[in-house]
Design an enzyme around this catalytic site. Structure first.
Site: not given
Ligand code: AMP
Length: 171
Positions: A59, A96
């Site tokens: 995305r 996680e």
């Molecule tokens: P993180 O590594 O936890 O910061 O997760 C970021 C990645 O996961 C990004 O590429 C986001 O597109 C996706 N992501 C994480 N949480 C969400 C959410 N609540 N809604 C949509 N995409 C998410």
């Protein structure tokens, strides 16, 4: 027009229980909203002297390419393992449960190039941090990490606190 926020749809318990997924497809489907969002993302880039915009699969590709066009910069995709066809550099990161990895082409960034990293959502920051490590390993200079949405309660910013972070919408 109404605000960008009105085009983000919350999907509870996707992809797993307890997660509220921020669905940007209503935003992508609306001509005025997509233009407004690209302009607003451009406006929060403080230092516009950018050589490459790096978008994170998948995305981060949508507005990443629009931003690259506006900034007169190139676009570089960071992808999940075994998707990129040429030689890659890989960076693992913790999830996680278990681990994952992201890859970039070895020649995607030239040493000293000024890089803007873009993704749709900053959650825990693990993904963005892995991408920052990839860019550093290729010798790029990270000018900003840029997000459409920041989930502030997950404190992802702390993982990439070495770099300027900017996001359009905060929850
Ligand atoms: P993180 O590594 O936890 O910061 O997760 C970021 C990645 O996961 C990004 O590429 C986001 O597109 C996706 N992501 C994480 N949480 C969400 C959410 N609540 N809604 C949509 N995409 C998410």
């Amino acid at each position: 027009m109404t605000s960008i926020q009105d085009y983000i749809r919350d999907i509870p318990n996707f992809p797993k229980p307890g997660i509220i997924f921020k669905d940007i497809t209503p935003l992508l489907a609306d001509a005025a909203a997509i233009q407004q969002c690209a302009n607003d993302l451009y406006d929060i880039v403080e230092d516009k002297n950018i050589d490459k915009v790096v978008g994170i699969e998948a995305r981060g590709f949508f507005f990443g390419t629009l931003l690259a066009e506006k900034l007169n910069a190139g676009f570089v995709p960071v992808r999940k393992p075994n998707k990129l066809p040429y030689k890659t550099v890989s960076e693992g990161y913790a999830l996680e449960y278990g681990t994952d990895a992201l890859e970039i082409h070895v020649d995607a960034i030239t040493k000293g190039e000024r890089v803007l990293i873009h993704d749709d959502v900053l959650a825990t920051g693990g993904t963005a941090n892995a991408v920052c490590n990839l860019i550093e390993r290729l010798g790029g200079e990270i000018v900003q990490c840029n997000f459409l949405i920041e989930l502030e309660f997950l404190k992802g910013k702390d993982k990439i606190s070495k770099y300027p972070v900017a996001s359009l919408l905060k929850y």
